[in-house]
Scaffold this active site. Structure first.
Site, PDB file in Angstrom:
ATOM      1  N   GLU A   1       3.307   9.943 -11.072  1.00  0.00           N
ATOM      2  CA  GLU A   1       2.117   9.371 -11.688  1.00  0.00           C
ATOM      3  C   GLU A   1       0.849   9.736 -10.914  1.00  0.00           C
ATOM      4  O   GLU A   1      -0.203  10.012 -11.515  1.00  0.00           O
ATOM      5  CB  GLU A   1       2.262   7.840 -11.774  1.00  0.00           C
ATOM      6  CG  GLU A   1       3.348   7.368 -12.743  1.00  0.00           C
ATOM      7  CD  GLU A   1       4.764   7.639 -12.251  1.00  0.00           C
ATOM      8  OE1 GLU A   1       5.663   7.808 -13.095  1.00  0.00           O
ATOM      9  OE2 GLU A   1       4.981   7.689 -11.014  1.00  0.00           O
TER      10      GLU A   1
ATOM     11  N   SER B   1       1.213   4.107  -3.132  1.00  0.00           N
ATOM     12  CA  SER B   1       0.356   5.159  -3.667  1.00  0.00           C
ATOM     13  C   SER B   1      -1.117   4.875  -3.390  1.00  0.00           C
ATOM     14  O   SER B   1      -1.917   5.788  -3.215  1.00  0.00           O
ATOM     15  CB  SER B   1       0.581   5.295  -5.180  1.00  0.00           C
ATOM     16  OG  SER B   1       1.896   5.735  -5.457  1.00  0.00           O
TER      17      SER B   1
ATOM     18  N   GLU C   1       5.680  11.071  -0.927  1.00  0.00           N
ATOM     19  CA  GLU C   1       4.533  11.964  -0.745  1.00  0.00           C
ATOM     20  C   GLU C   1       3.796  12.229  -2.055  1.00  0.00           C
ATOM     21  O   GLU C   1       3.413  13.358  -2.358  1.00  0.00           O
ATOM     22  CB  GLU C   1       4.962  13.268  -0.068  1.00  0.00           C
ATOM     23  CG  GLU C   1       5.340  13.074   1.387  1.00  0.00           C
ATOM     24  CD  GLU C   1       5.250  14.334   2.216  1.00  0.00           C
ATOM     25  OE1 GLU C   1       4.368  15.163   1.930  1.00  0.00           O
ATOM     26  OE2 GLU C   1       6.066  14.485   3.135  1.00  0.00           O
TER      27      GLU C   1
ATOM     28  N   THR D   1       9.654   7.702   7.227  1.00  0.00           N
ATOM     29  CA  THR D   1      10.643   8.724   7.555  1.00  0.00           C
ATOM     30  C   THR D   1      10.704   8.921   9.069  1.00  0.00           C
ATOM     31  O   THR D   1       9.675   9.098   9.719  1.00  0.00           O
ATOM     32  CB  THR D   1      10.275  10.060   6.878  1.00  0.00           C
ATOM     33  OG1 THR D   1      10.222   9.866   5.462  1.00  0.00           O
ATOM     34  CG2 THR D   1      11.298  11.131   7.209  1.00  0.00           C
TER      35      THR D   1
ATOM     36  N   GLY E   1      31.479  17.610 -15.553  1.00  0.00           N
ATOM     37  CA  GLY E   1      32.227  16.479 -16.085  1.00  0.00           C
ATOM     38  C   GLY E   1      32.529  15.447 -15.016  1.00  0.00           C
ATOM     39  O   GLY E   1      31.719  15.191 -14.124  1.00  0.00           O
TER      40      GLY E   1
ATOM     41  N   ALA F   1       0.855  -1.192   0.000  1.00  0.00           N
ATOM     42  CA  ALA F   1       0.000   0.000   0.000  1.00  0.00           C
ATOM     43  C   ALA F   1       0.885   1.235   0.000  1.00  0.00           C
ATOM     44  O   ALA F   1       1.174   1.815   1.042  1.00  0.00           O
ATOM     45  CB  ALA F   1      -0.927   0.004   1.215  1.00  0.00           C
TER      46      ALA F   1
END
Length: 389
Positions: free
Chosen positions: A367, A135, A363, A161, A339, A133
């Protein structure tokens, strides 16, 4: 139309800018050294010391209500502050904050959880994402069953987090399977001492989320945050609380990255000329500057809508989507300008490269933002004419 900042906004932004320049930027070499040695870039005691230093100047609880000792600053000011903090990769944040849904605490929870969190005495985390679970938060499987005056929680949360550091969590669990997210999900305040475990998740960035495991964890009924069965509504408040702040921090990072690339381009000489004279380099700088300016105004527009009391969810989704995509394009170009040196861990560019990639995932993925934006437009909840109508 006045797009200028107020005197208060300028003064606040400039104070934070000075704080970042004097207190945070000098830490960067040591933070990079520690991270190369797989150590925390800024230990908790050093972070607390910096936060206390800022507090002595009145910077505490940026958006925390004044009744709790905070500054209660506007969304626009909060965005400006995040942009200034984003100019350094050092993971600093001002103290005195608490997750917005924690303000739903009742009187006893306020004393046990909210006030100590604001004071920096306790650390919390928000636990809803699960292995199946992400999105689709309607697919959560963690359960809580009633047993006497307690609720017993079983399940696993992931990518949390602060989960490794927290001493309590706001965990969401299904309390009524028949109702599901429509009145069957509840938020519990669960102390680590109740028995849940955390496991570090190693990622490509310096951010270290956690997996939380709940195995017969007992939580007293008095630890329900908000109302029984109304946890999903709380979760949506948390998730939608300030998506504009994520791309706001990216604004500061992109400013710094472009400045670093311009300085390098002026000094790096190939075939007798600074590479700043090369059209390829100039176009990378120009494109990045244009995209940065567009991102800046998307963020400020979303923040302004928050302050104006408008429904800013559409604007925040646009800022989050554009910020994630364009920040990644900008850091890629700026690494290219540098570079081989840009690819090394001697400079912070590759670190930003890894860190900014996360902006397109957490968060609300790109999409999900696209789905939200398209639905709003197709259903007539928003217009392509924007806030000007």
């Amino acid at each position: 139309m006045d797009l200028s900042l107020s005197t208060e906004e300028i003064e606040t932004r400039d104070w934070v800018r000075t704080f970042v320049r004097r207190e945070i930027l000098p830490l960067e070499p040591e933070v990079l050294r520690r991270e190369r040695a797989h150590q925390p870039g800024i230990p908790a005691d050093e972070l607390a010391e910096l936060q206390d230093k800022a507090r002595r100047f009145g910077f505490w609880g940026i958006q925390t209500p004044e009744e709790y000792g905070g500054m209660n600053l506007s969304a626009v000011l909060a965005a400006l502050i995040e942009a200034e903090l984003g100019r350094s990769f050092v993971p600093f944040r001002f103290g005195g904050a608490a997750d917005n849904i924690l303000f739903h605490a009742n009187d006893s929870q306020r004393d046990e959880y909210l006030l100590p969190t604001i004071a920096g005495e306790r650390t919390s985390c928000f636990a809803i994402t699960e292995p199946g679970a992400g999105s689709d938060l309607t697919a959560i499987r963690t359960t809580a069953r009633k047993d006497g005056s307690d609720w017993v929680i079983n399940g696993e949360k992931t990518f949390i987090t602060g989960g490794n550091e927290a001493d309590f969590t706001m965990v969401f669990a299904i309390t009524d399977p028949d109702k599901g997210v429509n009145g069957g999900v509840t938020c519990f305040l669960a102390d680590r001492s109740a028995g849940w475990k955390s496991e570090y998740i190693d990622t490509m960035g310096e951010w270290g989320p956690a997996a939380l495991v709940f195995d017969e964890v007992r939580v007293p009924e008095r630890n329900i945050l908000g109302e029984l069965g109304q946890g999903f509504a709380l979760a949506m408040q948390w998730i939608g609380r300030g998506r504009y702040l994520l791309p706001a921090r990216a604004v500061g990072a992109c400013e710094r990255l472009i400045e670093m690339a311009m300085e390098h381009a002026r000094n790096r000489v190939t075939f007798g000329q600074p590479i700043a004279d090369r059209q390829a380099i100039q176009w990378m700088i120009a494109d990045s500057a244009v995209e940065l300016e567009a991102l800046r105004w998307l963020v400020l527009s979303a923040a302004w809508q928050v302050d104006a009391g408008l429904d800013s969810r559409h604007a925040q989704s646009m800022a989050k989507l554009f910020g994630g995509v364009k920040a990644n394009e900008i850091v890629d170009r700026m690494l290219q300008v540098h570079g081989g040196m840009g690819y090394t861990r001697e400079l912070p560019i590759e670190r930003w490269y890894r860190e900014l990639r996360l902006l397109r995932i957490y968060e609300g993925t790109d999409e999900i933002q696209r789905r939200t934006i398209a639905r709003n437009l197709l259903k007539g909840h928003a217009s392509v004419r924007g806030v000007l109508g």
